[in-house]
Design an enzyme around this catalytic site. Structure first.
Site, mmCIF file in Angstrom:
data_model
loop_
_atom_site.group_PDB
_atom_site.id
_atom_site.type_symbol
_atom_site.label_atom_id
_atom_site.label_comp_id
_atom_site.label_asym_id
_atom_site.label_seq_id
_atom_site.Cartn_x
_atom_site.Cartn_y
_atom_site.Cartn_z
ATOM 1 N N ASP A 278 3.012 -4.806 8.216
ATOM 2 C CA ASP A 278 1.791 -4.033 8.034
ATOM 3 C C ASP A 278 0.629 -5.020 8.176
ATOM 4 O O ASP A 278 0.393 -5.858 7.299
ATOM 5 C CB ASP A 278 1.842 -3.387 6.641
ATOM 6 C CG ASP A 278 0.558 -2.653 6.292
ATOM 7 O OD1 ASP A 278 -0.453 -2.846 7.001
ATOM 8 O OD2 ASP A 278 0.560 -1.912 5.295
ATOM 9 N N LYS B 86 -10.483 -0.442 10.603
ATOM 10 C CA LYS B 86 -10.742 -1.575 9.714
ATOM 11 C C LYS B 86 -11.148 -2.800 10.520
ATOM 12 O O LYS B 86 -11.337 -3.882 9.969
ATOM 13 C CB LYS B 86 -9.475 -1.923 8.905
ATOM 14 C CG LYS B 86 -9.049 -0.850 7.913
ATOM 15 C CD LYS B 86 -7.893 -1.369 7.081
ATOM 16 C CE LYS B 86 -7.106 -0.272 6.392
ATOM 17 N NZ LYS B 86 -7.780 0.374 5.288
ATOM 18 N N GLN C 234 -4.493 -5.494 6.830
ATOM 19 C CA GLN C 234 -5.482 -6.417 6.254
ATOM 20 C C GLN C 234 -5.465 -7.786 6.917
ATOM 21 O O GLN C 234 -6.192 -8.684 6.490
ATOM 22 C CB GLN C 234 -5.245 -6.566 4.736
ATOM 23 C CG GLN C 234 -5.384 -5.278 3.961
ATOM 24 C CD GLN C 234 -6.760 -4.622 4.105
ATOM 25 O OE1 GLN C 234 -7.732 -5.228 4.582
ATOM 26 N NE2 GLN C 234 -6.864 -3.359 3.719
ATOM 27 N N CYS D 220 -4.754 2.358 -3.773
ATOM 28 C CA CYS D 220 -3.521 2.901 -3.158
ATOM 29 C C CYS D 220 -2.335 1.969 -3.382
ATOM 30 O O CYS D 220 -1.475 1.815 -2.503
ATOM 31 C CB CYS D 220 -3.698 3.165 -1.667
ATOM 32 S SG CYS D 220 -4.916 4.401 -1.303
ATOM 33 N N HIS E 263 0.878 -1.176 0.000
ATOM 34 C CA HIS E 263 0.000 0.000 0.000
ATOM 35 C C HIS E 263 0.914 1.225 0.000
ATOM 36 O O HIS E 263 2.013 1.189 0.574
ATOM 37 C CB HIS E 263 -0.839 -0.053 1.281
ATOM 38 C CG HIS E 263 -1.929 0.953 1.373
ATOM 39 N ND1 HIS E 263 -1.693 2.257 1.721
ATOM 40 C CD2 HIS E 263 -3.266 0.847 1.187
ATOM 41 C CE1 HIS E 263 -2.845 2.908 1.736
ATOM 42 N NE2 HIS E 263 -3.820 2.072 1.415
HETATM 43 C C1 LIG Z 1 -2.164 -3.036 3.604
HETATM 44 C C2 LIG Z 1 -2.534 -1.635 4.001
HETATM 45 N N1 LIG Z 1 -1.617 -0.863 4.583
HETATM 46 C C3 LIG Z 1 -1.887 0.387 4.973
HETATM 47 C C4 LIG Z 1 -3.132 0.923 4.793
HETATM 48 C C5 LIG Z 1 -3.403 2.323 5.256
HETATM 49 O O1 LIG Z 1 -4.351 2.265 6.258
HETATM 50 P P1 LIG Z 1 -4.954 3.629 6.853
HETATM 51 O O2 LIG Z 1 -5.681 4.264 5.721
HETATM 52 O O3 LIG Z 1 -5.832 3.163 7.947
HETATM 53 O O4 LIG Z 1 -3.808 4.421 7.308
HETATM 54 C C6 LIG Z 1 -4.127 0.165 4.177
HETATM 55 C C7 LIG Z 1 -5.460 0.739 3.934
HETATM 56 O O5 LIG Z 1 -6.232 0.249 3.160
HETATM 57 C C8 LIG Z 1 -3.818 -1.156 3.782
HETATM 58 O O6 LIG Z 1 -4.725 -1.925 3.199
#
Ligand SMILES: Cc1ncc(COP(=O)(O)O)c(C=O)c1O
Length: 392
Positions: free
Chosen positions: A186, A212, A189, A350, A110
């Site tokens: 990270d 989430k 998900q 993203c 992301h």
């Molecule tokens: C794998 C991953 N990392 C980071 C993020 C960023 O999350 P946030 O928008 O809550 O900062 C997302 C958001 O969809 C994501 O799917």
């Protein structure tokens, strides 16, 4: 886990089929109640004052940190953030980088797990980006090749937010341990969907989003094995002692949460964690696995539909990216909303570099499932996609 009971806690589901939980989840009634209770019953700031409202808020806010830590198999080390993005940036800004340090990440990340490292690259830190195979999967050998004595951090996601596929986090964790490289995972998900234990994962930092995982919007967390980072912010609330010569920060999470925190958010996030625990993370994973298998099989049966990433459901979470031949992803999302009240995401999610790698400049349609989705909803999605595919 009782799906009927669960759905009663999400009144919005009477009107829509919500399949965009990978972006942000819905919030159940008990979480909303915990937030209202704070605002109505004991609204006060934390960590500063002695009157009883503040003491109660302080206790619950402190316990919320312990509760979230326990949810990921830790005793402490949880700092509340606004989201995963802030948590990752806190690590990027909190390490004392030296000349020659290198970050290893992947091309499937992301943007929130890519841009912070690109910014460091602009400031002289090395960056190696491990590329996936054409189908988006990773060979652990490519991490073997990238991680060496100069690696100051490996930063990778546990599950792709585009393809839903798992990356080889455990194998990478072994490589990191052998080579002495710290590991940031990270969990945006994975933490909401799979039982998580930081000890088993073998990481040093875990970043995830409370919003989430049924928590309030604007909530997230950073777990760190040691409180070894420089804080992203300094100021009031984080200070033990200060005079005009300098300052000492508080120990524990408080040293990392300068300024008045989102008390309601933290308390709501703890209520979300209680909710997930009560439903059972193993059961949630099984439920989502069943829905995912059916959705994948159904989509693969529709002529003109292409599904991306591994279709082996043992190696994925409930995120499915697909396209319908002749209809743009945005148009598919519009048609699903207007014709069938189904909410899905469309576009690059993203993850522009991954989209480029997959040769998908317009991106994909992404359906993402959670504990409140049902097999009937999956069938409705399949029927609606089939209709759309016939229009093309
Ligand atoms: C794998 C991953 N990392 C980071 C993020 C960023 O999350 P946030 O928008 O809550 O900062 C997302 C958001 O969809 C994501 O799917």
């Amino acid at each position: 886990m009782n799906p009927e009971e669960i759905r009663r806690d999400f009144p919005l589901l009477k009107d829509v089929i919500y399949m965009d939980s990978a972006s942000t989840s819905l919030t159940p009634e008990p979480v909303l109640a915990s937030i209202l209770e704070y605002y109505r019953g004991y609204r006060a700031n934390v960590g500063r004052v002695v009157y009883r409202l503040s003491r109660l808020a302080d206790d619950l806010y402190r316990n919320a940190h312990r509760n979230v830590a326990d949810f990921i198999g830790a005793e402490e080390g949880v700092v509340f953030t606004r989201n995963t993005t802030e948590a990752i940036n806190a690590v990027a800004q909190g390490i004392k980088w030296r000349r020659g340090d290198v970050v290893v990440t992947t091309a499937s990340e992301h943007h929130s797990n890519l841009l912070p490292w690109m910014r460091l690259r602009d400031m002289g830190v090395g960056l190696k980006i491990v590329k996936p195979d054409p189908d988006g999967s990773f060979d652990p050998a490519s991490f073997e090749a990238a991680i060496d004595g100069d690696t100051m951090l490996v930063a990778m996601t546990i599950a792709s937010n585009v393809l839903g596929t798992a990356l080889p986090a455990r194998e990478v964790s072994e490589i990191c341990r052998e080579r002495g490289a710290p590991l940031l995972l990270d969990g945006a998900q994975s933490v909401p969907h799979l039982p998580t234990n930081v000890g088993d994962l073998g990481c040093d930092y875990l970043c995830f989003s409370g919003h989430k995982m049924l928590g309030p919007s604007g909530t997230g967390a950073l777990w760190m094995r040691e409180y070894d980072l420089l804080p992203l912010l300094v100021g009031g609330g984080a200070v033990e002692e200060v005079d005009l010569e300098g300052y000492t920060l508080k120990g524990g999470y408080e040293g990392y949460e300068a300024g008045s925190p989102d008390v309601a958010g933290g308390i709501g996030l703890a209520a979300a964690v209680d909710y997930l625990r009560h439903a059972g993370m193993e059961e949630i994973a099984l439920h989502e696995g069943r829905l995912t298998r059916r959705l994948l099989a159904g989509l693969l049966d529709i002529e003109g539909v292409e599904v991306y990433g591994s279709v082996d459901s043992r190696e994925r979470v409930g995120i499915i990216s697909f396209n319908v031949a002749g209809v743009s992803p945005t148009e598919v999302a519009h048609l699903l909303d207007e014709g069938s009240d189904i909410m899905v995401r469309s576009g690059h999610h993203c993850c522009m570099p991954l989209m480029r790698h997959l040769g998908l400049p317009a991106g994909t349609v992404r359906a993402s499932l959670y504990l409140y989705n049902t097999s009937e909803e999956v069938e409705e999605l399949l029927a609606a996609v089939e209709e759309i595919s016939k229009m093309a």
